[in-house]
Design an enzyme around this catalytic site. Structure first.
Site, PDB file in Angstrom:
ATOM      1  N   GLU A 245       2.864   6.239 -11.878  1.00 31.92           N
ATOM      2  CA  GLU A 245       3.707   5.499 -10.933  1.00 31.92           C
ATOM      3  C   GLU A 245       4.457   4.358 -11.609  1.00 31.92           C
ATOM      4  OE1 GLU A 245       0.651   5.941  -7.149  1.00 31.92           O
ATOM      5  OE2 GLU A 245       0.317   4.372  -8.625  1.00 31.92           O
TER       6      GLU A 245
ATOM      7  N   GLY B  98     -10.102   2.298  -2.869  1.00 31.12           N
ATOM      8  CA  GLY B  98      -9.983   3.546  -3.635  1.00 31.12           C
ATOM      9  C   GLY B  98      -8.970   4.551  -3.109  1.00 31.12           C
ATOM     10  N   GLY B  99      -8.731   4.576  -1.790  1.00 29.86           N
ATOM     11  CA  GLY B  99      -7.752   5.527  -1.254  1.00 29.86           C
ATOM     12  C   GLY B  99      -6.363   4.954  -1.451  1.00 29.86           C
ATOM     13  N   ASP B 100      -5.674   5.399  -2.485  1.00 26.59           N
ATOM     14  CA  ASP B 100      -4.399   4.762  -2.812  1.00 26.59           C
ATOM     15  C   ASP B 100      -3.361   5.782  -3.253  1.00 26.59           C
ATOM     16  OD1 ASP B 100      -5.549   5.438  -5.206  1.00 26.59           O
ATOM     17  OD2 ASP B 100      -5.178   3.531  -6.199  1.00 26.59           O
TER      18      ASP B 100
HETATM   19  P1  NAD Z   1     -13.571   4.603 -11.986  1.00 25.40           P
HETATM   20  O1  NAD Z   1     -13.340   6.057 -12.202  1.00 25.40           O
HETATM   21  O2  NAD Z   1     -13.841   3.734 -13.160  1.00 25.40           O
HETATM   22  O3  NAD Z   1     -14.790   4.375 -10.948  1.00 25.40           O
HETATM   23  C1  NAD Z   1     -14.901   5.089  -9.743  1.00 25.40           C
HETATM   24  C2  NAD Z   1     -16.385   5.218  -9.393  1.00 25.40           C
HETATM   25  O4  NAD Z   1     -16.478   5.839  -8.104  1.00 25.40           O
HETATM   26  C3  NAD Z   1     -17.174   6.080 -10.368  1.00 25.40           C
HETATM   27  O5  NAD Z   1     -18.235   5.335 -10.921  1.00 25.40           O
HETATM   28  C4  NAD Z   1     -17.672   7.247  -9.492  1.00 25.40           C
HETATM   29  O6  NAD Z   1     -18.948   7.728  -9.879  1.00 25.40           O
HETATM   30  C5  NAD Z   1     -17.683   6.582  -8.129  1.00 25.40           C
HETATM   31  N1  NAD Z   1     -17.678   7.528  -7.006  1.00 25.40           N
HETATM   32  C6  NAD Z   1     -16.919   8.647  -6.835  1.00 25.40           C
HETATM   33  N2  NAD Z   1     -17.233   9.226  -5.655  1.00 25.40           N
HETATM   34  C7  NAD Z   1     -18.164   8.435  -5.054  1.00 25.40           C
HETATM   35  C8  NAD Z   1     -18.867   8.499  -3.821  1.00 25.40           C
HETATM   36  N3  NAD Z   1     -18.675   9.504  -2.976  1.00 25.40           N
HETATM   37  N4  NAD Z   1     -19.757   7.502  -3.521  1.00 25.40           N
HETATM   38  C9  NAD Z   1     -19.991   6.486  -4.388  1.00 25.40           C
HETATM   39  N5  NAD Z   1     -19.365   6.385  -5.598  1.00 25.40           N
HETATM   40  C10 NAD Z   1     -18.443   7.347  -5.918  1.00 25.40           C
HETATM   41  O7  NAD Z   1     -12.284   4.083 -11.172  1.00 25.40           O
HETATM   42  P2  NAD Z   1     -11.784   2.577 -10.973  1.00 25.40           P
HETATM   43  O8  NAD Z   1     -10.851   2.176 -12.054  1.00 25.40           O
HETATM   44  O9  NAD Z   1     -12.936   1.697 -10.652  1.00 25.40           O
HETATM   45  O10 NAD Z   1     -10.872   2.794  -9.673  1.00 25.40           O
HETATM   46  C11 NAD Z   1     -11.466   3.165  -8.438  1.00 25.40           C
HETATM   47  C12 NAD Z   1     -10.390   3.525  -7.469  1.00 25.40           C
HETATM   48  O11 NAD Z   1      -9.623   2.361  -7.124  1.00 25.40           O
HETATM   49  C13 NAD Z   1      -9.376   4.548  -7.991  1.00 25.40           C
HETATM   50  O12 NAD Z   1      -9.147   5.492  -6.980  1.00 25.40           O
HETATM   51  C14 NAD Z   1      -8.129   3.734  -8.248  1.00 25.40           C
HETATM   52  O13 NAD Z   1      -6.955   4.493  -8.105  1.00 25.40           O
HETATM   53  C15 NAD Z   1      -8.253   2.679  -7.180  1.00 25.40           C
HETATM   54  N6  NAD Z   1      -7.516   1.443  -7.455  1.00 25.40           N
HETATM   55  C16 NAD Z   1      -6.892   0.854  -6.416  1.00 25.40           C
HETATM   56  C17 NAD Z   1      -6.211  -0.322  -6.616  1.00 25.40           C
HETATM   57  C18 NAD Z   1      -5.553  -1.002  -5.458  1.00 25.40           C
HETATM   58  O14 NAD Z   1      -4.788  -1.941  -5.642  1.00 25.40           O
HETATM   59  N7  NAD Z   1      -5.837  -0.591  -4.252  1.00 25.40           N
HETATM   60  C19 NAD Z   1      -6.138  -0.901  -7.890  1.00 25.40           C
HETATM   61  C20 NAD Z   1      -6.834  -0.295  -8.937  1.00 25.40           C
HETATM   62  C21 NAD Z   1      -7.524   0.886  -8.706  1.00 25.40           C
END
Ligand code: NAD
Length: 348
Positions: free
Chosen positions: A64, A233-235
Site C-alpha cells: 500500500e 488487526g482487521g485492516d
Molecule cells: P504478527 O504476524 O507479528 O503477529 C500476529 C500474531 O497474531 C501472531 O503472533 C499470530 O500467532 C497471532 N494470531 C493469529 N491468529 C490468532 C488468533 N486467532 N488468536 C490469537 N492470536 C492469533 O503481526 P503484527 O505486525 O503484530 O500485526 C498484526 C496485525 O495488525 C496485522 O494484521 C497488521 O496488518 C495489523 N496492523 C494494523 C495497523 C493499524 O494501524 N491498524 C498497524 C500495523 C499493523
C-alpha cells in the site's frame, strides 16, 4: 553535529538511527509525545488532503501507498501486510516513508517506518482510548502477541495508565516472547491460555492478530457491557477479527470512513451503518463515551495522517543530533536546466 540540509542532500533515518532516536528520547516519552502530535493533527483534520490508501492486493498480502498533505508538507508511506511472512523469517508488516516540502517538492526526510509504524499505531490506539475507554481503566487484554503487541502494551501504560496486561496468542511462543520483552517495564504481565481468560476483568480489549481472512477472534458472548475494544488487526478487505454482532452492539469510531468502510471491521456491515469520525471526538464536537454500559469500538486500520504526524515528529527531533545520514538521491546540477550537462561531465 549534522544539520539537515534543505537542498539536495536528504536526511535519512536508518533502522539503527530510529532505534537510537527512540532510546535517546525514551520509549514511553517518545510514544506520549507522538500521541500528542497525532492529536494535534487530528484536531486540524479538515486541513489535510485525504484519500483511502492505494492498495495492491495479491493472494498472500497487500502492498500500500499512504499519502497526505497539510498544504505545507507532503508525506507518504510504503507499507506491506503479509501474514504468512513470519513463517519464512520475514515480518508481516514493513514500511518506509518520505516527507517533502510542498513549496519546492523537495524531500525533507526519508525514513525507515517499520518501527515507526508500530510506534504510531500504538500511540494512536492509546490516544483514542484516552477519549473512549472507561475512566481509570487498569487492565488490558492483548490478543495477538506478534510484532505490534509490546508497543501497544507500553503505549497503554504510558498514555492511559494501564497497569496490567493479559496476553493471549494461538502461538505460545509469541506470548512467551511478549512476556519476556515486557518484564521489567513496569507492567503486571499475565500469560493466558484462552481469549476468554485474557479478556476476563479487562476494561480494554486489544485485538492485533494477522490472518488474511474473516476470523472471529472475539465472538459476541465474550464481550460484556462497558468495555473499549481496540481492533487493530482487521485492516484489509476480507480480513476482520470481530463477530458482526459485536459491531451491532457497539458505538464505532473510525479514522477516515471511506478507507475504513473498505478495510475495517465495518466491511461486514451495510455501507450506511453509523460510525463516528475520531477527529470530531477530539475537537469536542461529538461526545465519545456517554455511559458506563456503552461498548466503544475503535475500528483501527491506520491512516496516512498518523504517519504524517510521525514523520513530522521525527524530522523535528533529529535536529541537533547525529541520528541521521544524508542521502544524495536528488540530482542537483549547478544550472538547474543543465541536467544533461551534469551527466556528460560525469563521464569517466
Ligand atoms: P504478527 O504476524 O507479528 O503477529 C500476529 C500474531 O497474531 C501472531 O503472533 C499470530 O500467532 C497471532 N494470531 C493469529 N491468529 C490468532 C488468533 N486467532 N488468536 C490469537 N492470536 C492469533 O503481526 P503484527 O505486525 O503484530 O500485526 C498484526 C496485525 O495488525 C496485522 O494484521 C497488521 O496488518 C495489523 N496492523 C494494523 C495497523 C493499524 O494501524 N491498524 C498497524 C500495523 C499493523
Amino acid at each position: 553535529m549534522l544539520t539537515p540540509s534543505n537542498k539536495a542532500l536528504v536526511p535519512f533515518i536508518s533502522v539503527d538511527n530510529m532505534m537510537g532516536l527512540v532510546h535517546h528520547i525514551g520509549i514511553e516519552t517518545f510514544i506520549i509525545n507522538l500521541a500528542a502530535e497525532i492529536e494535534i493533527d487530528f484536531k486540524r483534520w479538515p486541513m489535510f488532503d485525504k484519500t483511502p490508501r492505494i492498495a495492491s492486493h495479491s493472494d498472500v498480502g497487500v502492498i500500500e501507498l499512504m499519502p497526505t498533505s497539510d498544504g505545507e508538507m507532503y508525506g507518504f508511506k510504503y507499507v506491506n501486510g503479509h501474514p504468512k511472512n513470519t513463517k519464512k523469517g520475514l515480518q508481516t508488516v514493513t514500511a518506509f516513508g518520505l516527507m517533502a516540502d510542498v513549496q519546492s517538492g523537495y524531500p525533507l526526510l526519508l525514513s525507515e517506518m517499520t518501527l515507526l509504524t508500530a510506534l504510531r499505531t500504538a500511540a494512536t490506539s492509546a490516544l483514542v482510548a484516552k477519549y473512549l475507554a472507561p475512566k481509570n481503566s487498569s487492565t488490558m487484554a492483548m490478543i495477538g502477541n506478534g510484532a505490534q503487541s509490546e508497543f501497544q502494551c507500553i503505549a497503554f501504560k504510558a498514555v492511559c495508565g494501564i497497569k496490567k496486561v493479559q496476553l493471549y496468542d494461538i502461538d505460545k511462543e509469541a506470548t512467551s516472547k511478549a512476556m519476556s520483552n515486557l518484564t521489567s517495564l513496569g507492567l503486571e504481565v499475565i500469560s493466558c491460555t484462552s481469549p476468554e481468560e485474557a479478556i476476563s476483568g479487562a476494561e480494554i480489549i486489544t485485538t492485533c492478530t494477522a490472518d488474511k481472512q474473516c476470523a472471529t477472534i472475539l465472538s459476541d458472548n465474550m464481550v460484556g457491557a462497558g468495555v473499549h475494544i481496540n481492533a487493530i488487526g482487521g485492516d484489509c478487505p476480507g480480513k476482520t477479527e470481530l463477530h458482526s454482532d459485536i459491531l451491532r452492539r457497539s458505538d464505532i469510531f473510525v479514522e477516515y470512513p471511506p478507507q475504513t468502510r473498505i478495510e475495517g471491521e465495518i466491511q461486514q456491515l451495510s455501507a450506511d451503518h453509523p460510525v463516528t469520525e475520531l477527529w470530531k471526538v477530539m475537537t469536542g464536537s461529538i461526545v465519545g463515551r456517554k455511559s458506563e454500559q456503552q461498548i466503544t469500538l475503535f475500528d483501527s486500520v491506520g491512516f496516512a495522517i498518523e504517519d504524517f504526524s510521525a514523520l513530522r515528529y521525527v524530522l523535528e527531533n533529529i535536529k541537533g543530533t547525529e541520528l541521521f545520514d544524508q542521502l544524495d538521491i536528488l540530482a542537483d546540477p549547478d544550472n538547474p536546466r543543465d541536467l544533461f550537462g551534469m551527466l556528460l561531465r560525469a563521464k569517466p
